[in-house]
Motif scaffolding. Structure first.
Motif, PDB file in Angstrom:
ATOM      1  N   ALA A 164       1.017  -1.082   0.146  1.00  0.00           N
ATOM      2  CA  ALA A 164      -0.106  -0.072   0.040  1.00  0.00           C
ATOM      3  C   ALA A 164       0.284   1.578   0.044  1.00  0.00           C
ATOM      4  CB  ALA A 164      -0.973  -0.121   0.992  1.00  0.00           C
ATOM      5  N   VAL A 165       2.284   0.788   0.866  1.00  0.00           N
ATOM      6  CA  VAL A 165       2.586   2.547   0.388  1.00  0.00           C
ATOM      7  C   VAL A 165       3.451   2.464  -0.931  1.00  0.00           C
ATOM      8  CG1 VAL A 165       4.731   3.537   1.755  1.00  0.00           C
ATOM      9  CG2 VAL A 165       3.510   1.801   3.153  1.00  0.00           C
ATOM     10  N   MET A 166       4.555   1.868  -1.297  1.00  0.00           N
ATOM     11  CA  MET A 166       4.672   1.884  -2.595  1.00  0.00           C
ATOM     12  C   MET A 166       5.040  -0.453  -3.257  1.00  0.00           C
ATOM     13  SD  MET A 166       8.779   2.656  -1.618  1.00  0.00           S
ATOM     14  CE  MET A 166       9.514   2.197  -2.904  1.00  0.00           C
ATOM     15  N   THR A 167       4.917   0.322  -4.032  1.00  0.00           N
ATOM     16  CA  THR A 167       5.650  -1.023  -4.750  1.00  0.00           C
ATOM     17  C   THR A 167       7.279  -1.712  -4.281  1.00  0.00           C
ATOM     18  OG1 THR A 167       5.123  -0.331  -6.991  1.00  0.00           O
ATOM     19  CG2 THR A 167       6.243  -2.517  -7.253  1.00  0.00           C
ATOM     20  N   PRO A 168       7.184  -3.072  -3.944  1.00  0.00           N
ATOM     21  CA  PRO A 168       7.846  -3.549  -2.707  1.00  0.00           C
ATOM     22  C   PRO A 168       9.274  -3.367  -3.834  1.00  0.00           C
ATOM     23  CG  PRO A 168       5.580  -4.351  -2.757  1.00  0.00           C
ATOM     24  CD  PRO A 168       5.550  -3.645  -3.619  1.00  0.00           C
ATOM     25  N   LEU A 169       9.178  -4.008  -5.020  1.00  0.00           N
ATOM     26  CA  LEU A 169      10.444  -3.805  -5.781  1.00  0.00           C
ATOM     27  C   LEU A 169      10.979  -3.041  -6.468  1.00  0.00           C
ATOM     28  CD1 LEU A 169       8.521  -7.172  -8.669  1.00  0.00           C
ATOM     29  CD2 LEU A 169      10.320  -6.940  -6.159  1.00  0.00           C
ATOM     30  N   ALA A 170       9.967  -1.575  -5.950  1.00  0.00           N
ATOM     31  CA  ALA A 170      11.114  -0.409  -6.669  1.00  0.00           C
ATOM     32  C   ALA A 170      11.957   0.436  -5.327  1.00  0.00           C
ATOM     33  CB  ALA A 170       9.580   0.790  -6.626  1.00  0.00           C
ATOM     34  N   LEU A 171      11.801  -0.607  -4.473  1.00  0.00           N
ATOM     35  CA  LEU A 171      12.551   0.357  -3.146  1.00  0.00           C
ATOM     36  C   LEU A 171      14.369  -0.024  -3.606  1.00  0.00           C
ATOM     37  CD1 LEU A 171      12.828   1.173  -0.220  1.00  0.00           C
ATOM     38  CD2 LEU A 171      12.668  -0.657   0.891  1.00  0.00           C
ATOM     39  N   PRO A 172      14.976  -1.555  -3.657  1.00  0.00           N
ATOM     40  CA  PRO A 172      16.102  -0.966  -4.132  1.00  0.00           C
ATOM     41  C   PRO A 172      16.408  -0.515  -4.947  1.00  0.00           C
ATOM     42  CG  PRO A 172      14.769  -3.791  -3.525  1.00  0.00           C
ATOM     43  CD  PRO A 172      13.956  -2.447  -4.263  1.00  0.00           C
ATOM     44  N   PRO A 173      15.588   0.007  -6.476  1.00  0.00           N
ATOM     45  CA  PRO A 173      16.310   1.121  -7.386  1.00  0.00           C
ATOM     46  C   PRO A 173      16.913   2.150  -6.395  1.00  0.00           C
ATOM     47  CG  PRO A 173      14.817  -0.403  -8.388  1.00  0.00           C
ATOM     48  CD  PRO A 173      14.705  -0.670  -6.871  1.00  0.00           C
ATOM     49  N   LEU A 174      15.738   2.998  -5.683  1.00  0.00           N
ATOM     50  CA  LEU A 174      15.878   4.133  -5.067  1.00  0.00           C
ATOM     51  C   LEU A 174      16.936   4.058  -3.825  1.00  0.00           C
ATOM     52  CD1 LEU A 174      11.646   4.606  -3.857  1.00  0.00           C
ATOM     53  CD2 LEU A 174      13.217   5.520  -5.898  1.00  0.00           C
ATOM     54  N   LEU A 175      17.254   2.849  -3.559  1.00  0.00           N
ATOM     55  CA  LEU A 175      18.752   2.713  -2.193  1.00  0.00           C
ATOM     56  C   LEU A 175      20.004   2.965  -3.652  1.00  0.00           C
ATOM     57  CD1 LEU A 175      16.993  -0.610   0.088  1.00  0.00           C
ATOM     58  CD2 LEU A 175      17.552   2.224   0.156  1.00  0.00           C
ATOM     59  N   GLY A 176      19.513   1.799  -4.369  1.00  0.00           N
ATOM     60  CA  GLY A 176      20.879   2.380  -5.490  1.00  0.00           C
ATOM     61  C   GLY A 176      21.430   3.709  -5.840  1.00  0.00           C
ATOM     62  N   ALA A 177      19.757   4.234  -6.252  1.00  0.00           N
ATOM     63  CA  ALA A 177      19.977   6.011  -6.229  1.00  0.00           C
ATOM     64  C   ALA A 177      20.573   6.601  -5.377  1.00  0.00           C
ATOM     65  CB  ALA A 177      18.735   6.985  -6.383  1.00  0.00           C
TER      66      ALA A 177
END
Length: 436
Positions: A164-177
């Motif tokens: 509900a917060v965000m697409t779970p699989l999208a978190l790792p790319p954000l951490l990479g940024a």
């Protein structure tokens, strides 16, 4: 600066350069498929990355040899931040293609400058006969450690995010940024620009150029120097029998990497049952592979000593890589825990073999060129790897859909095993010397 200080800086930058790719690698394929892309479209997106990297490898390598290593590494970090931020929010095939373009630019820019900076600095401190193997081996090991830690964090992070917060699989790319931002700051403050002598003067009668002096020169002259530097690097790589063979070996390494990076995530997701659990399973397996890579880099000097030289040591690494991919083919039909275990073991062996061969081939490449073309020639090696990967990504996805994983991995194993013949009767290494 001392040799120890230069090594510490090189190791830190090597670690931070590969942390962002590690963070996003566990979810790269699964994020695209979850957002509606077919396996063929995923392969095309990966091909775009490879094509951009291939197209820019030599110009960016020449650019680093003209304007300096630090500047190019900083630009690469900025592109990494942009690419992974866009990847996190991409929802269509075309957005993922744009992500591939940005990642390709970042990869091309980062290919070679850090190692070139370390080699140039060590040569300045200890002379042209300085032993490069220990430092390059430790740099390769730190790169693998970064990938290992990154893929573990990236693989488990989606489990901690409520959908509900965000697409779970999208978190790792954000951490990479975020990791890319840390790299950008580190490069700007930790790497003083090296000033090795170029191998040729810019004009008759002038003193040889020095890398980094271009920063104070007009942009037009800087740009004009890049093609000549690229041409000289290509001439060296294509004209020298030893470098030609090393470039072909790098292409075979690209085939090996593409065969697992494209096909293994989907296989493990199928074994796990869901994309999120599949990303976690792939993270564990990939982490085992990167642990094997770190081990391979660390033991590469010993392998060379035991085998009777870098050439035989590199050949042994290539054979080990081929056998590991053949093991993937033989166990492609296993289900459940045995399937995970077989894949994990094959990853450890394959990446260990690749790293042994990679470190020793890198050492041979650096000894065969001068500082003026160092980044350009190492970029040529990376170009060859990307060319092998691009060719594989255009064919392996379709082949796996029609003939199955076992047949596809068998083909990859055969190509890699055949490349071991490149090290038979390898031309003798003649260390390069700067022109005076």
């Amino acid at each position: 600066m001392t040799a120890r200080s230069a090594l510490r800086r090189y190791l830190l930058v090597s670690f931070l350069t590969w942390l962002p790719p590690g963070l996003m690698s566990a979810v790269l394929v699964l994020l695209m498929t979850e957002r509606g892309l077919s396996l063929a479209q995923v392969g095309l997106a990966l091909v775009v990355f490879s094509i951009v990297t291939i197209s820019l490898e030599l110009p960016t390598g020449g650019l680093a040899d003209v304007i300096g290593r630090r500047t190019v590494l900083a630009i690469s970090a900025a592109f990494t931040v942009a690419a992974l931020t866009l990847m996190a929010v991409s929802t269509t095939f075309w957005m993922f293609l744009a992500t591939g373009v940005l990642k390709g630019v970042a990869r091309a820019l980062s290919s070679g400058p850090a190692a070139a900076w370390y080699v140039d600095t060590l040569h300045a401190l200890e002379g042209p006969d300085a032993d490069l193997k220990p430092g390059l081996a430790r740099g390769g090991a730190l790169e693998s450690v970064a990938l290992l830690l990154g893929v573990l964090v990236g693989g488990f992070a989606p489990l901690a995010v409520p959908p509900a917060v965000m697409t779970p699989l999208a978190l790792p790319p954000l951490l990479g940024a975020v990791a890319g931002l840390v790299l950008l700051v580190t490069v700007l403050f930790a790497l003083p620009e090296t000033l090795p002598e170029a191998a040729h003067p810019t004009r008759a009668g002038e003193h040889p150029r020095r890398v980094g002096q271009s920063l104070g020169r007009p942009l037009g002259r800087v740009v004009r120097d890049v093609p000549s530097t690229v041409a000289e690097g290509v001439r060296l790589a294509a004209g020298g029998p030893l470098l030609r063979r090393l470039m072909l070996a790098a292409a075979a390494s690209g085939v090996a990497l593409a065969s697992v990076e494209l096909l293994a995530p989907g296989r493990l997701a199928a074994l796990a049952g869901t994309a999120e659990l599949g990303s976690t399973g792939y993270a564990v397996v990939a982490a085992l592979g990167f642990a094997g890579s770190a081990m391979g880099s660390a033991i590469a000097p010993r392998v060379a000593g035991s085998a009777g030289g870098s050439v035989r040591g590199a050949a042994a690494g290539v054979v080990l890589t081929a056998l590991a991919i053949a093991a993937l083919a033989a166990t492609a039909g296993l289900d459940g825990p045995p399937g995970f275990a077989a894949t994990g073991l094959a990853y450890v062996v394959m990446f260990a073999g690749l790293s042994v061969a990679g470190v020793l081939c890198s050492e041979m490449t650096h000894h065969a060129v001068t500082a003026a073309q160092r980044t350009t020639v190492t970029s040529t090696s990376s170009l060859s790897l990307q060319a092998g990967a691009a060719l594989s990504n255009t064919t392996f996805g379709t082949l796996a859909g029609q003939a199955g994983l076992s047949a596809t991995w068998s083909l990859a194993a055969g190509v890699v095993l055949a490349s071991a013949l490149l090290f038979v009767r390898m031309p003798a290494l003649r260390p390069a010397r700067p022109a005076r």
